[in-house]
Design a protein around this motif. Structure first.
Motif, short mmCIF file in Angstrom:
data_model
loop_
_atom_site.label_atom_id
_atom_site.label_comp_id
_atom_site.label_asym_id
_atom_site.label_seq_id
_atom_site.Cartn_x
_atom_site.Cartn_y
_atom_site.Cartn_z
N ILE A 157 -28.85 22.60 27.97
CA ILE A 157 -28.36 21.36 27.34
C ILE A 157 -26.83 21.31 27.26
CG2 ILE A 157 -28.41 19.94 25.25
CD1 ILE A 157 -31.21 21.07 24.68
N ALA A 158 -26.22 22.30 26.59
CA ALA A 158 -24.78 22.24 26.34
C ALA A 158 -23.94 22.25 27.62
CB ALA A 158 -24.35 23.40 25.43
N LEU A 159 -24.35 23.01 28.64
CA LEU A 159 -23.56 23.08 29.88
C LEU A 159 -23.41 21.73 30.56
CD1 LEU A 159 -24.53 26.44 31.65
CD2 LEU A 159 -22.64 25.98 30.11
N LYS A 160 -24.33 20.80 30.26
CA LYS A 160 -24.23 19.46 30.85
C LYS A 160 -23.19 18.60 30.13
CE LYS A 160 -28.97 19.48 32.60
NZ LYS A 160 -30.33 18.93 32.48
N ALA A 161 -22.81 19.00 28.92
CA ALA A 161 -21.81 18.27 28.15
C ALA A 161 -20.42 18.84 28.44
CB ALA A 161 -22.12 18.35 26.66
N THR A 178 -7.20 31.08 24.60
CA THR A 178 -7.57 29.77 25.16
C THR A 178 -7.92 28.80 24.04
OG1 THR A 178 -8.47 30.89 27.11
CG2 THR A 178 -9.14 28.60 26.77
N LEU A 179 -8.67 29.28 23.05
CA LEU A 179 -9.08 28.43 21.94
C LEU A 179 -7.88 27.92 21.15
CD1 LEU A 179 -11.97 27.68 20.88
CD2 LEU A 179 -11.63 29.40 19.13
N VAL A 180 -6.91 28.81 20.90
CA VAL A 180 -5.71 28.41 20.16
C VAL A 180 -4.89 27.41 20.98
CG1 VAL A 180 -3.47 29.26 19.33
CG2 VAL A 180 -5.56 30.49 18.75
N GLN A 181 -4.78 27.64 22.29
CA GLN A 181 -4.05 26.70 23.14
C GLN A 181 -4.68 25.30 23.10
OE1 GLN A 181 -4.37 27.09 27.41
NE2 GLN A 181 -2.21 26.66 27.72
N GLU A 182 -6.01 25.25 23.13
CA GLU A 182 -6.71 23.96 23.04
C GLU A 182 -6.47 23.32 21.68
OE1 GLU A 182 -10.83 24.61 23.82
OE2 GLU A 182 -10.52 25.13 25.92
N ALA A 183 -6.50 24.13 20.61
CA ALA A 183 -6.28 23.60 19.26
C ALA A 183 -4.87 23.04 19.11
CB ALA A 183 -6.53 24.71 18.23
N LEU A 205 -21.07 31.30 26.72
CA LEU A 205 -21.59 30.69 27.95
C LEU A 205 -21.05 29.28 28.10
CD1 LEU A 205 -23.77 33.02 27.40
CD2 LEU A 205 -25.34 31.56 28.64
N TYR A 206 -20.89 28.60 26.97
CA TYR A 206 -20.37 27.22 26.97
C TYR A 206 -18.84 27.21 27.00
CZ TYR A 206 -19.94 22.31 25.50
OH TYR A 206 -19.64 20.98 25.42
N SER A 207 -18.22 28.08 26.19
CA SER A 207 -16.75 28.11 26.09
C SER A 207 -16.09 28.52 27.40
CB SER A 207 -16.31 29.09 24.99
OG SER A 207 -16.84 28.70 23.75
N ASP A 208 -16.71 29.45 28.14
CA ASP A 208 -16.11 29.98 29.37
C ASP A 208 -16.52 29.22 30.63
OD1 ASP A 208 -14.73 31.97 28.01
OD2 ASP A 208 -16.39 33.37 28.12
N MET A 209 -17.20 28.09 30.45
CA MET A 209 -17.64 27.32 31.60
C MET A 209 -16.47 26.90 32.49
SD MET A 209 -19.98 23.87 31.75
CE MET A 209 -19.14 23.12 30.37
N GLY A 210 -15.34 26.56 31.88
CA GLY A 210 -14.17 26.13 32.65
C GLY A 210 -13.58 27.24 33.50
N GLU A 217 -14.68 21.62 31.74
CA GLU A 217 -14.35 22.49 30.61
C GLU A 217 -15.43 22.41 29.55
OE1 GLU A 217 -11.80 24.63 30.14
OE2 GLU A 217 -11.14 24.24 32.18
N GLY A 218 -15.67 23.53 28.87
CA GLY A 218 -16.66 23.57 27.80
C GLY A 218 -16.08 24.15 26.54
N GLY A 219 -16.92 24.30 25.52
CA GLY A 219 -16.47 24.84 24.24
C GLY A 219 -16.40 23.75 23.19
N ILE A 220 -16.28 24.15 21.93
CA ILE A 220 -16.36 23.20 20.83
C ILE A 220 -15.20 22.20 20.84
CG2 ILE A 220 -15.15 24.66 19.12
CD1 ILE A 220 -17.50 23.63 17.16
N PHE A 221 -13.99 22.63 21.25
CA PHE A 221 -12.86 21.70 21.27
C PHE A 221 -12.94 20.74 22.45
CE2 PHE A 221 -10.24 24.94 18.72
CZ PHE A 221 -10.61 24.34 17.54
N ALA A 222 -13.47 21.21 23.59
CA ALA A 222 -13.68 20.33 24.74
C ALA A 222 -14.72 19.27 24.39
CB ALA A 222 -14.14 21.14 25.95
N LEU A 223 -15.76 19.68 23.66
CA LEU A 223 -16.81 18.75 23.23
C LEU A 223 -16.25 17.74 22.23
CD1 LEU A 223 -19.82 18.02 23.42
CD2 LEU A 223 -20.28 19.75 21.67
#
Length: 558
Positions: A67-71, A313-318, A229-234, A76-82
């Motif tokens: 499911i999540a990989l399709k979003a 990566t997470l901090v850079q996105e934030a 798995l979702y965060s590192d999709m990019g 790019e994936g992860g909570i901030f990309a979403l």
């Protein structure tokens, strides 16, 4: 074929470090819930294996892989990309994004400590000739601290060189997990009945289970790396995750079932003991033991490395989404994905060290571990619900919310049961990061609202004054190009103070006046600009449009 092979190998090294090291401590935590070896039964083992299997199936395979990989946000994936995909739909969606991001960063401080400690504990009391190098838990802590310190020290030099070995090592690790699991499972293939969910549900309400539904706090440790798995999709692409997850999942399940089979066939010996030993190491024969410990240590280091770079990566996105203040971002190599943020690195190092010396054993750390990632998963579910609704997949959205939120709330309640045993540390770290993000985001929003109410002027009205100042030779030349970082809106309104700083008291005469606005877009790698000269030859309204993952190096773009 070569691309598929290399892509899959890289994916094994980047994505699966956290979830791949879970066999080191999951069964150990489940045994600890019994309190005493005398309480161990075959029924308890079958129930535990059933819960672990279905947790991996539901939370990792169905929720994240299917499911999540399709979003994805342009790959790019992860909570901030979403969040970037849905943030314009409802204002309140910033709350789950902030909570999930803070919890994920808190998890990054715990993972290195718990995985490396679990691995090094396998060497405690092992003799090399006449010597026992790691004779006590204090020795374990010192060795773990040295490994983690070296790991944090090498971050500034980049990890591209050692990163090339991650994939092959993790391939050997998962193959090792599968082989060891299969050998031990052969001694009691009857444990495969645990594939039925009936045994897991039965255990939740069985008197054999001494902690009741709170056993799920330990079971959840089996899926703590699912968010990666979702965060590192990019970094690796969803295709490579689809290709590698069946192999990783099979290896993990075989190892868990192998540990269960070993414990089942050695019930008499285990009940005669006063304390449980780590079943991961117990299943290893003397010929494989040292190799297994070394391999586990390497896998733990790779898992820690993945969490550290993931935090960068997470901090850079934030920062790009204006959830954190700007920080100095360095690029140790030519790769766009290779970044280093010194402040984050040393804060992680400090927090991980405090966690290590405070808890001292992996058993105590496991109580704090898992709570943060449960929060992140719950917040991801809320954002996934909004994403699916925006795509007019309402039935899918309702199913995702109703099924996964209920499961995750139960896991959260089970994890909170360990609050007094160490979970408070996770909550404290999460709240600390959350408060910083909350103050920064809403502080910026208040500042913008205040700026809207304050006196704004139109840049066009001051065009002639700026041109006159540029030609006025009675004023000393301040600079050829005066570059002002400003927020010039679409109607060319700008803060009055900005123009007064150029025109009043000590006028700043320049040949060209640049008004530069940095706009952050919802897409990860947007990179373009627009220029409006306002009908002049020396006044430039430059609008930069950068993705939330782009480094805002204005000097470079100029």
């Amino acid at each position: 074929k070569r691309q598929l092979f290399l892509g899959s190998l890289i994916t094994l090294g980047i994505v699966y470090g956290d979830i791949g090291t879970s066999p080191l401590y999951v069964m150990k935590a489940l045994l600890a819930d019994l309190g005493s070896p005398q309480n161990l039964t075959r029924g308890y083992l079958i129930g535990c294996l059933s819960l672990v299997f279905w947790t991996l199936m539901l939370m990792t395979t169905i929720k994240y892989v299917l499911i999540a990989l399709k979003a994805d946000n342009h790959g790019e994936g992860g909570i901030f990309a979403l969040y970037a995909l849905v943030r314009h739909q409802k204002k309140w969606l910033i709350i789950p994004a902030l909570i999930g991001g803070a919890a994920l960063l808190a998890d990054g401080t715990l993972t290195p400590a718990v995985t490396v400690t679990s691995a090094i504990e396998g060497l405690k009391g092992v003799a090399f000739g006449q010597n026992v190098p790691i004779a006590s838990q204090n020795s374990v802590i010192i060795v773990t601290f040295v490994i983690l310190l070296v790991l944090f020290l090498i971050q500034r030099f980049g990890t591209s060189l050692i990163g090339k070995g991650f994939g092959p090592v993790m391939f050997i690790w998962f193959s090792f997990l599968a082989i060891v699991g299969l050998i031990n499972l052969a001694s009691d293939p009857g444990m495969l009945v645990a594939l039925s969910p009936h045994y897991g549900l039965k255990l939740l309400f069985s008197p054999e289970n001494k902690v009741g539904i709170f056993i799920l706090g330990s079971v959840f440790l089996a899926t703590t790396g699912a968010e990666a798995l979702y965060s590192d999709m990019g970094h690796v692409g969803k295709r490579n995750i689809y290709l590698t997850w069946p192999f990783v999942c099979t290896a993990l399940i075989l190892n868990y079932f192998g540990q269960g089979a070993y414990l089942s066939t050695h019930l008499a010996q285990i009940k005669a003991q006063t304390n449980f030993e780590n079943p991961f190491y117990a299943v290893l024969s003397s010929d494989w033991y040292l190799f297994g410990v070394v391999l586990a240590t390497l896998a733990a280091i790779i898992a820690s490395q993945a969490l550290i770079t993931g935090s960068f990566t997470l901090v850079q996105e934030a920062v790009g989404l204006k959830l954190l203040p700007r920080m100095k971002v360095e690029h140790p190599s030519l790769s766009r994905g290779q970044i280093y943020i010194s402040a984050v690195n040393w804060l992680l190092c400090l927090t991980t060290t405090i966690v290590l010396f405070y808890f001292k054993t992996s058993e105590h750390m496991e109580a704090a571990y898992g709570l943060a990632i449960t929060l992140t998963m719950l917040m991801t579910t809320l954002l996934l619900f909004e994403y699916l609704r925006s795509k007019e997949k309402r039935i899918s959205a309702v199913l995702v919310l109703s099924c996964f939120s209920v499961i995750e709330l139960i896991f959260l309640a089970a994890s909170l049961s360990k609050f007094m045993h160490g979970g408070y540390v996770t909550v404290f770290i999460t709240l600390l990061i959350l408060s910083l993000m909350f103050v920064w985001f809403f502080g910026n929003r208040l500042r913008e609202r205040y700026a809207d109410r304050s006196e704004m002027v139109n840049l066009k009205d001051y065009k002639s004054m700026l041109q006159a100042l540029a030609k006025d030779e009675s004023e000393p030349l301040f600079t050829d190009n005066l570059i002002v970082l400003a927020k010039v809106k679409r109607d060319l309104s700008v803060k009055r103070e900005l123009l007064y700083s150029i025109l009043d008291k000590k006028p700043k005469r320049a040949k060209v006046y640049w008004f530069v606005t940095v706009n952050t877009t919802d897409e990860p790698y947007t990179n373009y600009y627009t220029v409006d000269m306002l009908g002049t030859r020396n006044i430039v309204n430059l609008q930069l449009y950068l993705g939330y993952k782009m480094n805002p190096s204005v000097n470079l773009y100029l």
